[in-house]
Design an enzyme around this catalytic site. Structure first.
Site, PDB file in Angstrom:
ATOM      1  N   GLU A 296      50.034  85.949   0.620  1.00 46.68           N
ATOM      2  CA  GLU A 296      51.434  86.384   0.521  1.00 46.68           C
ATOM      3  C   GLU A 296      51.828  87.281   1.698  1.00 46.68           C
ATOM      4  OE1 GLU A 296      53.574  85.209  -1.612  1.00 46.68           O
ATOM      5  OE2 GLU A 296      52.602  84.810  -3.538  1.00 46.68           O
TER       6      GLU A 296
ATOM      7  N   ASN B 231      59.521  81.443  -0.812  1.00 45.07           N
ATOM      8  CA  ASN B 231      58.687  80.374  -1.357  1.00 45.07           C
ATOM      9  C   ASN B 231      57.999  79.552  -0.272  1.00 45.07           C
ATOM     10  OD1 ASN B 231      59.183  80.755  -4.188  1.00 45.07           O
ATOM     11  ND2 ASN B 231      61.282  80.113  -3.766  1.00 45.07           N
TER      12      ASN B 231
END
Ligand SMILES: NC(=O)c1ccc[n+]([C@@H]2O[C@H](COP(=O)([O-])OP(=O)(O)OC[C@H]3O[C@@H](n4cnc5c(N)ncnc54)[C@H](O)[C@@H]3O)[C@@H](O)[C@H]2O)c1
Length: 349
Positions: free
Chosen positions: A179, A232
Site C-alpha cells: 500500500e 485502488n
C-alpha cells in the site's frame, strides 16, 4: 505527539501519531468526550499485549479472530450482539483495536448499530496505520468478493502508536509496503525516491502516506467524482488474486496481493502506451527490493480471476475498469483493457 486532521465534507477528525502515545491520547479523548459507556472490540492477537492495560480492566471487550475468512457477516452479528448485550447507546464510545481486518469489520458494525455509534480506531499493523484505519471505508467480504458489503463511516479519532508494531510478525510489516508504494506511485514521485532508500524514519513514513490518502479522500469522500478511485491502483488484480488465494486455501496476505496487482497493472500501463518501459521496470525493481514479489503458492486460473474481477465495485457497463499509471506519480481511473493483455499480465505473476 504529531497530529494530522482529516477533513471531508461530512466530518473532520484527528489522527494522532507517535511512539508510546496510546494511553495518554486515549485518556484525553475520553475525558474530552465523556461517553456514557466504553466498550472495546479487539483483535484477539492483541490480547496478550493489552491484558494488563487499564482499558481492559475497566471496560467490557470482545475479542475477534482476525482473518480474511472471518471478515464476514457472522463476525458482524457477533459484534452487534455484543453491543446489544452491553446496552451501548449513541452517547457511548467503541474502541477498535487491531489491523485492517478488525477496523473494517468493527467500524462496519458501528456504522449500522443504532444507525451509527461513535468509534475510535487504534491501528496495530503498519498497513492499517498508513491506510485502512481512516478514510471512512468499512466492510466485509461476501462470496469470496472483497469488501462487497460495507459503508462509509468515519471514526471520531485515530491513534497511531508505532509501539504496537513491536509484536507484529515481519511478513505483515513487509506486506504493508504494497500500500505504501501504491501511495507513491499514484501521487508523489518524491515519495517514491524516498522509498528507494529503505532506511527511513517510521513516524515520518507513516505521516507521508497518511497525507497522500488524506488529500485523495478529502477531494472525493464517497468516490462520486471518481478521483478517490486512484487509491485502488493495484487492487483490481490484487483483490481478485487475494480472493482466489482464499478460494484455493492458500491465503495471500492483502499487502502482497496488492504488490502483485501493482506489478501486473504497471505492466499493463506500459503495454497501453502510458508508462515507459524504464518506469515499469523501476516499479518492479522497487517491489522486488521490498521482497514483495514472492512466488505464488498456487497456479493462477486467469479465466476465474477475470470472472472475480467482473464483480469489482469500480466496474461499469459490465466492463472491468482499471486504475492505470499515466506516469509515476499520476494515476488515471476508469480504464478498460483488452482481455488478452489482462491474461498476459496474470501470466507474468
Ligand atoms: N478500509 C480501508 O480503507 C482499507 C484500506 C486498506 C486495506 N483494508 C483492509 O485491511 C485488511 C488488511 O489489514 P492488515 O494488513 O492490517 O492485516 P490484518 O488485520 O489481517 O492483520 C494481520 C495479522 O496481524 C495480526 N496483528 C495485528 N496487529 C498485531 C500486532 N500489533 N501484533 C501482533 N499481531 C498483530 C492480526 O491478528 C492478523 O493475524 C484487508 O482486509 C483490507 O481489505 C482496508
Amino acid at each position: 505527539m504529531r497530529g494530522i486532521n482529516i477533513t471531508t465534507n461530512t466530518k473532520t477528525y484527528k489522527i494522532c501519531i507517535g511512539e508510546n502515545i496510546f494511553s495518554d491520547a486515549i485518556d484525553s479523548f475520553i475525558i474530552e468526550q465523556n461517553p456514557d459507556k466504553i466498550v472495546l472490540v479487539m483483535d484477539e492477537n492483541l490480547f496478550d499485549v493489552l491484558k494488563e492495560h487499564d482499558l481492559l480492566k475497566k471496560h467490557q471487550y470482545i475479542k475477534i479472530r482476525c482473518t480474511e475468512k472471518n471478515k464476514n457477516i457472522k463476525t458482524i452479528i457477533k459484534i452487534l450482539h455484543f453491543f446489544y448485550l452491553q446496552n451501548i447507546s449513541r452517547k457511548s464510545l467503541v474502541i477498535n483495536i487491531g489491523g485492517g481486518v478488525l477496523t473494517d469489520v468493527a467500524a462496519f458494525a458501528c456504522s449500522i448499530y443504532q444507525r451509527g455509534v461513535r468509534y475510535i480506531n487504534i491501528p496495530t499493523t503498519l498497513l492499517s496505520m498508513v491506510d485502512a484505519s481512516f478514510g471512512g471505508k468499512t466492510g466485509i467480504n461476501y462470496k469470496n468478493i472483497k469488501n462487497l458489503i460495507g459503508s462509509f463511516y468515519h471514526p471520531d479519532i485515530v491513534i497511531v502508536d508505532t509501539n504496537f508494531l513491536k509484536t507484529l510478525p515481519k511478513r505483515y510489516f513487509i506486506g504493508a509496503y504494497g500500500e505504501i508504494i501504491k501511495h507513491a506511485l499514484i501521487y508523489d514521485t518524491n515519495y517514491l525516491d524516498y522509498l528507494m532508500n529503505k532506511n527511513h524514519d517510521l513516524v515520518e513514513l507513516i505521516e507521508k502516506s497518511i497525507l497522500i490518502k488524506k488529500s485523495v479522500v478529502g477531494d472525493d469522500e464517497f468516490e462520486t467524482k471518481g478521483t478517490r478511485k486512484i487509491l485502488n491502483f493495484g487492487h483490481t488484480i490484487g483483490h481478485a488474486i487475494e480472493s482466489y488465494s482464499q478460494k484455493v486455501k492458500k491465503t495471500l496476505y492483502h499487502g502482497y496481493a496488492v504488490a502483485k496487482g501493482i506489478v501486473a497493472e504497471s505492466w499493463i500501463s506500459y503495454k497501453q502506451g502510458l508508462l515507459t518501459e524504464q518506469e515499469s521496470e523501476k516499479i518492479i525493481n522497487l517491489i522486488n527490493k521490498y521482497n514483495l514479489n514472492k512466488k505464488l503458492k498456487f497456479k493462477i486460473d486467469a479465466e476465474e480471476i477475470i470472472t472475480m474481477m467482473m464483480k469489482d465495485k469500480k466496474n461499469s457497463n459490465n466492463e472491468i475498469k482499471f486504475v492505470l499509471l499515466e506516469r509515476i506519480g499520476k494515476a488515471i481511473p476508469d480504464q478498460t483493457v483488452p482481455k488478452n493483455l489482462i491474461i498476459e499480465s496474470l501470466n507474468l505473476l
